[in-house]
Design a protein around this motif. Structure first.
Motif, short mmCIF file in Angstrom:
data_model
loop_
_atom_site.label_atom_id
_atom_site.label_comp_id
_atom_site.label_asym_id
_atom_site.label_seq_id
_atom_site.Cartn_x
_atom_site.Cartn_y
_atom_site.Cartn_z
N HIS A 43 0.82 -1.08 0.07
CA HIS A 43 -0.11 0.11 -0.03
C HIS A 43 0.72 1.37 -0.10
O HIS A 43 1.31 1.44 -0.89
CB HIS A 43 -1.00 0.05 1.15
CG HIS A 43 -1.94 -1.28 1.13
ND1 HIS A 43 -2.78 -1.29 0.18
CD2 HIS A 43 -1.94 -2.32 1.94
CE1 HIS A 43 -3.40 -2.54 0.36
NE2 HIS A 43 -2.84 -3.24 1.41
N SER A 47 3.50 3.30 -3.02
CA SER A 47 2.71 4.42 -3.79
C SER A 47 3.28 5.74 -3.36
O SER A 47 2.46 6.70 -3.50
CB SER A 47 1.36 4.40 -3.30
OG SER A 47 0.72 2.97 -3.44
N LYS A 236 -4.44 11.27 0.83
CA LYS A 236 -4.39 10.57 -0.37
C LYS A 236 -3.30 11.46 -1.39
O LYS A 236 -3.28 12.59 -1.50
CB LYS A 236 -5.63 10.19 -0.97
CG LYS A 236 -5.25 9.61 -2.48
CD LYS A 236 -6.61 9.12 -3.18
CE LYS A 236 -7.33 10.09 -3.64
NZ LYS A 236 -8.58 10.10 -4.44
N SER A 238 -1.58 10.90 -5.43
CA SER A 238 -1.84 10.07 -6.61
C SER A 238 -0.99 10.47 -7.37
O SER A 238 -0.40 11.69 -7.47
CB SER A 238 -3.39 10.24 -7.14
OG SER A 238 -4.13 9.80 -6.27
N GLN A 287 -8.51 0.31 -0.62
CA GLN A 287 -9.63 0.58 -1.80
C GLN A 287 -9.13 1.84 -2.38
O GLN A 287 -9.89 2.36 -3.53
CB GLN A 287 -10.89 0.35 -1.47
CG GLN A 287 -11.24 -0.86 -0.87
CD GLN A 287 -11.00 -1.85 -1.75
OE1 GLN A 287 -11.06 -1.97 -3.17
NE2 GLN A 287 -10.36 -3.13 -1.37
N GLY A 289 -7.87 4.98 -5.01
CA GLY A 289 -7.66 4.92 -6.23
C GLY A 289 -7.58 6.56 -6.77
O GLY A 289 -8.12 7.29 -5.89
N SER A 291 -8.63 10.14 -8.74
CA SER A 291 -9.63 10.47 -9.07
C SER A 291 -9.59 11.23 -10.36
O SER A 291 -8.28 11.69 -10.65
CB SER A 291 -10.50 11.50 -8.20
OG SER A 291 -9.72 12.63 -8.02
N TRP A 317 -0.68 4.57 -16.81
CA TRP A 317 -0.96 3.97 -15.61
C TRP A 317 -0.86 5.02 -14.48
O TRP A 317 -0.49 5.98 -14.65
CB TRP A 317 0.35 3.12 -15.34
CG TRP A 317 0.21 2.25 -14.02
CD1 TRP A 317 -0.58 1.37 -13.47
CD2 TRP A 317 1.35 2.38 -12.88
NE1 TRP A 317 -0.20 0.88 -12.26
CE2 TRP A 317 0.95 1.34 -11.84
CE3 TRP A 317 2.72 2.85 -12.75
CZ2 TRP A 317 1.63 1.03 -10.64
CZ3 TRP A 317 3.38 2.56 -11.63
CH2 TRP A 317 2.90 1.91 -10.61
N SER A 318 -1.64 4.57 -13.35
CA SER A 318 -1.58 5.60 -12.19
C SER A 318 -2.07 4.60 -10.98
O SER A 318 -2.13 3.59 -11.18
CB SER A 318 -3.10 6.40 -12.45
OG SER A 318 -4.25 5.59 -12.42
N TYR A 319 -1.48 5.40 -9.99
CA TYR A 319 -1.58 4.70 -8.75
C TYR A 319 -1.80 5.79 -7.55
O TYR A 319 -1.42 7.11 -7.72
CB TYR A 319 -0.43 3.83 -8.25
CG TYR A 319 0.74 4.72 -8.32
CD1 TYR A 319 1.45 5.37 -7.16
CD2 TYR A 319 1.91 4.89 -9.29
CE1 TYR A 319 2.66 5.81 -6.99
CE2 TYR A 319 3.25 5.36 -9.03
CZ TYR A 319 3.46 6.09 -7.86
OH TYR A 319 4.54 6.84 -7.89
N ALA A 320 -2.22 5.38 -6.47
CA ALA A 320 -2.48 6.06 -5.30
C ALA A 320 -2.24 5.53 -3.89
O ALA A 320 -2.23 4.39 -3.95
CB ALA A 320 -4.25 6.68 -5.52
#
Length: 545
Positions: A43, A47, A236, A238, A287, A289, A291, A317-320
């Protein structure tokens, strides 16, 4: 099926802080069990923006102590793992309406001098028309500043700490959830459950460390049923990845009207990494992600500075991830401190509990050292000497001072040892990765250039554990996914706790950027066949190093 194990320290959480604490404690002679409900670094710790940095922007919030500590750690980590951590130059385009030049120069002067700097060059002013970094930028940007920081493969940093901990006697248990724990006099009685076979494990630990990151508060409330003096604030962050936006090896740090900054970083040779955001987050950290609004924000930041314009359609590609930060009343998400807080709960005669709040990847080693110091003191363990080097010290300390230990305890050294100890694969002569890579290419001329570079970065001096006696590419087995052969897969499943395609493609490597749906399915099939012949083994007994 049930197992019962005794140990000095149960560490809950397999991110960078938990793995770092397990490594430090095991290296001092403590018997350690680490459990993580998912994969290692699944996690927050995989990230990040993947930087080892002092945090230039934190100077604006007067966090001089945090920046100094991070700059000191930057120097240590560059030496400890030159295969997964390396220097990088950062370009800040000057936008006079956002920050005056004198303010930036002052900040960079402090950044250069707050801590001793031996490995990295200092900052300088540049004219964009005369510097390679100016070519991709908008023509309105005439000048800028350049300074140094470091790049890190964040998920591999976690795995290497866990590997070192295991080699020093720790039991590392990914995919093993803490169901609950309670104090029983001078012990914690903890119930763990393995995801693969549902087996329950009872751990009797003299001390417990809550390094659950975004779950730290939830773990206290639900699994431990304990109050906390500090609250965790979930923020968060991202990132997006696009095809390569420029050809040189410098990164950019972009100023934005909201006073935040966005990094634009060369990534995996063919790509560009852009991030990060700061958004308040509520919900399950597993969970999280990106936005659409965050994607738009990052694209706008790039478009305000670069000639080449990007849109959400360019994102490959993206990740958070969710950062577990200390709650600060009234502070915005971007202003809340990235420093950490250690909260020790150690009533007289009861087993101690240490809660970890906040932190950043750059200061993980210092956090782990301080956490182990505090738990060693709370457990009453003492040693006759500090751990020295990578091997042998824990055994010597444990044998020499065993008579002084409390009943049932192994023995820890008084002081930390990790400041001068390389991580697995990091013991390169002179910390010279370039010379190491040249030697690898010379000894294995049959390795494709890109594969040799990736393997050297991933495994450092331990690359021979993957290559074995191979004399040609076919000796490494079939290519299951682009750039990924069976010999490496066997190593990752046997030595690095990899079990799924995502473990391998996104955390042990970033080969997911090159994988296709068909190759990912082939990898999943290979893993299913390979792992089915290896039934879960009993939990190893934690041993003093």
């Amino acid at each position: 099926m049930s197992e019962t194990k005794d140990c000095d320290l149960l560490v809950v959480g397999g991110g960078i802080n938990g793995a770092g604490i397990a490594r430090d404690a095991a290296g001092r002679g403590l018997s350690v069990v680490l459990c993580e409900q998912h994969d290692l670094a699944a996690h927050t710790s995989s990230s990040s923006s993947k930087l080892i940095h002092g945090g230039l922007r934190y100077l604006e919030y007067y966090e001089f102590g945090l920046v100094r500590k991070a700059l000191q750690e930057r120097e240590l980590l560059l030496r400890a793992a030159p295969h997964i951590i390396w220097p990088m130059r950062f370009v800040m385009p000057h936008r006079p309406h956002l920050r005056p030049a004198w303010l930036i120069r002052t900040g960079l002067f402090l950044y250069d001098h707050l801590a001793r700097r031996e490995l990295l060059p200092g900052s300088e002013s540049i004219t964009m028309a005369r510097h390679p970094a100016g070519a991709p930028l908008d023509a309105s940007i005439k000048r800028g500043f350049v300074y140094s920081d470091g790049w890190v493969d964040d998920a591999r940093l976690v795995v290497l700490n866990a590997m070192d901990a295991a080699e020093r006697g720790a039991a590392i248990l990914p995919r093993t959830r803490l169901e609950g724990a309670r104090r029983d006099g001078d012990r914690w009685l903890a119930r763990l459950r393995r995801a693969d076979d549902g087996a329950e494990i009872t751990v009797r630990a003299r001390g417990l460390v809550n390094a659950a990151g975004p779950w730290a508060g939830s773990l206290l409330e639900h699994q431990l049923r304990r109050p906390a003096a500090n609250r965790v604030r979930l923020v968060k962050g991202s990132h997006i990845v696009t095809r390569r936006l420029f050809d040189h090896d410098h990164a950019y740090i972009l100023q934005n009207p909201d006073k935040r900054i966005v990094f634009v970083i060369p990534y995996e040779r063919d790509f560009t990494l852009i991030g990060t955001t700061d958004v308040e987050y509520e919900g399950d950290p597993a969970q999280v992600g990106i936005s659409a609004a965050e994607t738009d924000y990052l694209c706008r930041a790039v478009n305000a500075n670069f000639r080449q314009q990007i849109s959400p359609a360019d994102v490959v590609w993206s990740y958070a991830g969710v950062r577990p930060l200390l709650e600060q009343e009234g502070a915005s998400a971007s202003a809340v401190t990235r420093d950490y807080q250690l909260e020790l709960d150690a009533p007289a005669g009861a087993a101690p509990l240490l809660n970890i709040f906040g932190g950043k990847i750059t200061t993980y080693r210092k956090l782990a050292e301080e956490a182990t110091d505090r738990m060693a003191a709370a457990l009453g363990v003492a040693g006759s000497a500090a751990a020295q080097g990578r091997t042998g010290s824990g055994v010597a300390i444990g044998q020499a001072a065993a008579a002084d230990a409390p009943a049932g305890a192994s023995v820890a050294a008084r002081s930390g040892w990790t400041a001068t100890a390389p991580l697995p694969g990091g013991d390169l002569p002179g910390a010279d990765f370039g010379a190491f890579l040249a030697r690898l290419r010379r000894d294995h001329p049959w390795l494709p250039e890109r594969m040799a570079l990736r393997l050297a970065h991933s495994y450092g001096s331990r690359v021979t554990r993957v290559l074995g006696d191979a004399r040609c590419l076919d000796d490494l087995g079939a290519e299951i996914s682009p750039g990924l052969r069976e010999a490496e897969l066997r190593h990752l499943t046997a030595e690095e706790w990899a079990r799924t395609a995502d473990d391998i493609l996104w955390r042990r490597s970033k080969l997911g950027l090159h994988a296709t749906p068909a190759s990912k399915a082939a990898l999943e099939d290979w893993l299913a066949r390979h792992l089915s012949s290896q039934p879960p083994s009993p939990m190893p007994a934690p041993q003093p190093a």
